[in-house]
Structures are given as C-alpha cells and as structure tokens.
Design a protein around this motif. Structure first.
Motif, PDB file in Angstrom:
ATOM      1  N   TYR A 122       0.840  -1.202   0.000  1.00 21.13           N
ATOM      2  CA  TYR A 122       0.000   0.000   0.000  1.00 21.13           C
ATOM      3  C   TYR A 122       0.876   1.254   0.000  1.00 21.13           C
ATOM      4  O   TYR A 122       0.640   2.193  -0.774  1.00 21.13           O
ATOM      5  CB  TYR A 122      -0.921  -0.006   1.220  1.00 21.13           C
ATOM      6  N   ASN A 123       1.876   1.271   0.878  1.00 17.66           N
ATOM      7  CA  ASN A 123       2.776   2.427   0.960  1.00 17.66           C
ATOM      8  C   ASN A 123       3.522   2.634  -0.347  1.00 17.66           C
ATOM      9  O   ASN A 123       3.682   3.765  -0.822  1.00 17.66           O
ATOM     10  CB  ASN A 123       3.758   2.234   2.115  1.00 17.66           C
ATOM     11  N   PHE A 124       3.964   1.541  -0.963  1.00 16.35           N
ATOM     12  CA  PHE A 124       4.679   1.625  -2.239  1.00 16.35           C
ATOM     13  C   PHE A 124       3.783   2.228  -3.315  1.00 16.35           C
ATOM     14  O   PHE A 124       4.204   3.109  -4.078  1.00 16.35           O
ATOM     15  CB  PHE A 124       5.147   0.233  -2.672  1.00 16.35           C
ATOM     16  N   VAL A 125       2.535   1.759  -3.370  1.00 13.41           N
ATOM     17  CA  VAL A 125       1.589   2.258  -4.374  1.00 13.41           C
ATOM     18  C   VAL A 125       1.324   3.755  -4.166  1.00 13.41           C
ATOM     19  O   VAL A 125       1.329   4.530  -5.130  1.00 13.41           O
ATOM     20  CB  VAL A 125       0.266   1.467  -4.305  1.00 13.41           C
ATOM     21  N   MET A 126       1.109   4.146  -2.921  1.00 14.83           N
ATOM     22  CA  MET A 126       0.822   5.550  -2.632  1.00 14.83           C
ATOM     23  C   MET A 126       1.990   6.446  -3.037  1.00 14.83           C
ATOM     24  O   MET A 126       1.797   7.490  -3.668  1.00 14.83           O
ATOM     25  CB  MET A 126       0.509   5.731  -1.148  1.00 14.83           C
ATOM     26  N   GLU A 127       3.199   6.053  -2.686  1.00 10.68           N
ATOM     27  CA  GLU A 127       4.370   6.889  -2.951  1.00 10.68           C
ATOM     28  C   GLU A 127       4.753   6.914  -4.429  1.00 10.68           C
ATOM     29  O   GLU A 127       5.098   7.976  -4.970  1.00 10.68           O
ATOM     30  CB  GLU A 127       5.563   6.406  -2.113  1.00 10.68           C
ATOM     31  N   ASN A 128       4.688   5.773  -5.094  1.00 12.59           N
ATOM     32  CA  ASN A 128       5.219   5.680  -6.456  1.00 12.59           C
ATOM     33  C   ASN A 128       4.188   5.864  -7.556  1.00 12.59           C
ATOM     34  O   ASN A 128       4.539   6.334  -8.648  1.00 12.59           O
ATOM     35  CB  ASN A 128       5.911   4.329  -6.640  1.00 12.59           C
ATOM     36  N   TYR A 129       2.940   5.512  -7.290  1.00  9.19           N
ATOM     37  CA  TYR A 129       1.927   5.576  -8.346  1.00  9.19           C
ATOM     38  C   TYR A 129       0.891   6.678  -8.099  1.00  9.19           C
ATOM     39  O   TYR A 129       0.636   7.498  -8.986  1.00  9.19           O
ATOM     40  CB  TYR A 129       1.234   4.222  -8.500  1.00  9.19           C
ATOM     41  N   ILE A 130       0.297   6.720  -6.900  1.00 10.38           N
ATOM     42  CA  ILE A 130      -0.703   7.751  -6.631  1.00 10.38           C
ATOM     43  C   ILE A 130      -0.037   9.123  -6.589  1.00 10.38           C
ATOM     44  O   ILE A 130      -0.445  10.057  -7.299  1.00 10.38           O
ATOM     45  CB  ILE A 130      -1.455   7.461  -5.313  1.00 10.38           C
ATOM     46  N   LYS A 131       1.008   9.256  -5.789  1.00  7.51           N
ATOM     47  CA  LYS A 131       1.737  10.526  -5.718  1.00  7.51           C
ATOM     48  C   LYS A 131       2.742  10.648  -6.869  1.00  7.51           C
ATOM     49  O   LYS A 131       2.797  11.670  -7.540  1.00  7.51           O
ATOM     50  CB  LYS A 131       2.465  10.648  -4.378  1.00  7.51           C
ATOM     51  N   GLY A 132       3.539   9.602  -7.076  1.00  6.99           N
ATOM     52  CA  GLY A 132       4.614   9.662  -8.071  1.00  6.99           C
ATOM     53  C   GLY A 132       4.132   9.843  -9.493  1.00  6.99           C
ATOM     54  O   GLY A 132       4.644  10.688 -10.234  1.00  6.99           O
ATOM     55  N   PHE A 133       3.137   9.058  -9.907  1.00  9.74           N
ATOM     56  CA  PHE A 133       2.581   9.164 -11.257  1.00  9.74           C
ATOM     57  C   PHE A 133       1.437  10.165 -11.327  1.00  9.74           C
ATOM     58  O   PHE A 133       0.961  10.484 -12.419  1.00  9.74           O
ATOM     59  CB  PHE A 133       2.074   7.799 -11.741  1.00  9.74           C
ATOM     60  N   GLY A 134       0.978  10.633 -10.175  1.00 15.03           N
ATOM     61  CA  GLY A 134      -0.126  11.590 -10.158  1.00 15.03           C
ATOM     62  C   GLY A 134      -1.471  10.968 -10.482  1.00 15.03           C
ATOM     63  O   GLY A 134      -2.355  11.630 -11.046  1.00 15.03           O
ATOM     64  N   LEU A 135      -1.657   9.673 -10.111  1.00 15.48           N
ATOM     65  CA  LEU A 135      -2.931   9.022 -10.361  1.00 15.48           C
ATOM     66  C   LEU A 135      -3.995   9.558  -9.406  1.00 15.48           C
ATOM     67  O   LEU A 135      -3.692  10.060  -8.324  1.00 15.48           O
ATOM     68  CB  LEU A 135      -2.803   7.505 -10.188  1.00 15.48           C
ATOM     69  N   ASP A 136      -5.250   9.448  -9.814  1.00 15.18           N
ATOM     70  CA  ASP A 136      -6.367   9.933  -9.018  1.00 15.18           C
ATOM     71  C   ASP A 136      -6.703   8.907  -7.934  1.00 15.18           C
ATOM     72  O   ASP A 136      -7.105   7.793  -8.249  1.00 15.18           O
ATOM     73  CB  ASP A 136      -7.578  10.173  -9.927  1.00 15.18           C
ATOM     74  N   ILE A 137      -6.556   9.287  -6.660  1.00 10.93           N
ATOM     75  CA  ILE A 137      -6.829   8.375  -5.558  1.00 10.93           C
ATOM     76  C   ILE A 137      -8.280   7.914  -5.556  1.00 10.93           C
ATOM     77  O   ILE A 137      -8.601   6.814  -5.097  1.00 10.93           O
ATOM     78  CB  ILE A 137      -6.472   9.047  -4.203  1.00 10.93           C
TER      79      ILE A 137
END
Length: 274
Positions: A122-137
């Motif tokens: 979960y932490n990896f996804v939040m840091e690298n994809y949601i925040k990192g890629f700017g995906l919509d939570i």
C-alpha cells in the motif's frame, strides 16, 4: 506477429526473433534495463490508447527501473533525445498521455500489515503511483488492512493482535472463544468478494504488469492455484515466505503472515488485457 504492438515489434526486431512457434508469444531482452525500458514504453503506448483504462502495476522493488524510465520519458517529453527514442520505437506521432484518467488496482498485500509501514505494498503504491505518477486516488482500488473492519467493527489490531490467523476456522466448528475470529475471517472473505466485484464492474484489468515469484507465482497466486481463482485471503508457501523474509524482517515473520491477492481469474477476466 500481428498481435504485437508497435513498441513490442521494435523490441522484437532488436531481439532478432523473426518467428514465434510457441503458444504464448514472447520477447527476449538482453538485460533488465532494456526490459524495463520496453515495459515503460509499452505502458505509455497503452495509456495513449486507453486514457481511462484500468491498470495494475507491481508494488515492490522489481518495478524501480520501470518507474524511473516512465518518469524520464514523461517528464522530458519534448526533449530531442526522448523524441528520438519514441520515434525509434513507433511512438513518434503520439501526444503525451495523461495518467489522471486511469483506474488503479492494487494486486496484492501482506495481511495484516499497517499501510504506514514502508515495506507494505500500500505504501509503495501511494508513494510511487498515486503521488509519483499523479494518479487519481478516487479511481484507485487499494488494499488497506486498517480499513477492513472485522467482527464488532474492530480492526486486525484488536482481533489478531499476534498477527496469527487460523484459516481452518473457515471449515471447522469454532470453540466459543474462537467465534469472533471465525466471523472476522468471513468478513475478510466478504471484503475480498466486494473488491473483486469492483474490478469486474470496471471491465477487468486492461494493463497488468507483474514480476514472477520464486515458485512462478503471479500476484500471490502460488504454484497450484486454480486458473479461476478470484480475490481472496490465502496462505503462502515456503518459497514465497523465503522471498518475502527480507521485506518483512525475517523468515519467522514471513511464515506467519497471510496475503490478500487478486486471483488468476481476476487477471484474465478482461479478454483484451495487455
């Protein structure tokens, strides 16, 4: 050969393969950086064609180069070197894609584990994809152990304080002191069913990227998993536990931890998935 995309065709040419005789098509990359570059370009190619699609990307260290190359390409899109790279791999005419419209599906997670831990998926996804890629939570289906409510509205911290979950309670009669544990397992199973329904309601996963585990597993579908499995809470095997030992802090911790994973049937639900 016609089933390969433009990016795949370019890397197929580089690999020197001119005929595929196997049931499953393949491309050979000379090293991990070239493989990661191909994945990043194929991802960008797919997103340009499916701006509102459903994706599932790996949530561990195996994805680091893929993430780095994707950032390098998207963040420097107008750079001459990047434009030349795109041209070489059949993407010279596409516009820079936006990742904002994508739906994200987290494929697996240790259970239970705090989403705040740096070694949680979960932490990896939040840091690298949601925040990192700017995906919509708001368009992301994530596996957060803290949000899976159990018997009496409690979380795993109250129900399973020692992190031990006896899955035999699914099929055997519970002792009086085990009723809360049994009901909680059923509630986790129900959560998994609802998670699966959300994915299928979106039409299934359109772009799926995953490393292959030590026993050949995809997500946490360990060897022997049925082809029609769905999202569920299973135990792992020794190969998987040994591989996860460095992540979780030792083999004894890994042996006692279960996982929540999407199934092989989940991954293949969309017949047009990449």
């Amino acid at each position: 050969m016609n089933t390969f995309s433009k990016v795949e065709q370019s890397f197929l040419k580089i690999s020197g393969i001119d005929k595929i005789s196997t049931t499953t098509p393949y491309i050979i990359a000379p090293d991990l950086p070239k493989l990661s570059l191909m994945m990043a370009l194929r991802f960008i190619e797919w997103v340009s064609e499916n701006p509102d699609g459903v994706i599932s990307l790996p949530a561990d260290k195996h994805a680091s180069l893929f993430i780095r190359f994707t950032h390098q390409i998207l963040d420097n899109w107008e750079n001459d070197e990047i434009q030349q790279l795109l041209q070489e791999h059949g993407l010279g005419t596409i516009e820079k894609p936006s990742l904002k419209g994508l739906h994200f599906v987290q494929s697996d997670e240790f259970y239970p584990i705090s989403p705040l831990q740096h070694n949680s998926a979960y932490n990896f996804v939040m840091e690298n994809y949601i925040k990192g890629f700017g995906l919509d939570i708001e368009k992301a289906w994530l596996i957060n152990s803290d949000e899976i409510l159990l018997d009496g509205g409690n979380t795993y911290k109250e129900i399973f304080p020692d992190f031990k979950i006896d899955l035999t309670l699914r099929s055997r009669e519970a002792k009086p002191e085990e009723e809360t544990l049994k009901q909680s397992i059923f509630m986790i199973d129900d959560w998994c069913s609802r998670y699966e329904h959300k994915i299928r309601k979106l039409g299934g996963i359109g772009f799926y990227l995953s490393p292959i585990g030590p026993d050949g597993h995809i997500a946490y579908n360990i060897k022997g998993s049925d082809l029609f499995t769905t999202t569920r809470l299973p135990q792992t095997n020794f190969e998987t536990q040994a591989d996860a030992a460095t992540t979780l802090g030792g083999i004894n911790v890994a042996k006692g931890r279960l996982v929540i994973t999407i199934g092989l049937g989940t991954i293949t639900y969309n017949p047009n998935a990449t």
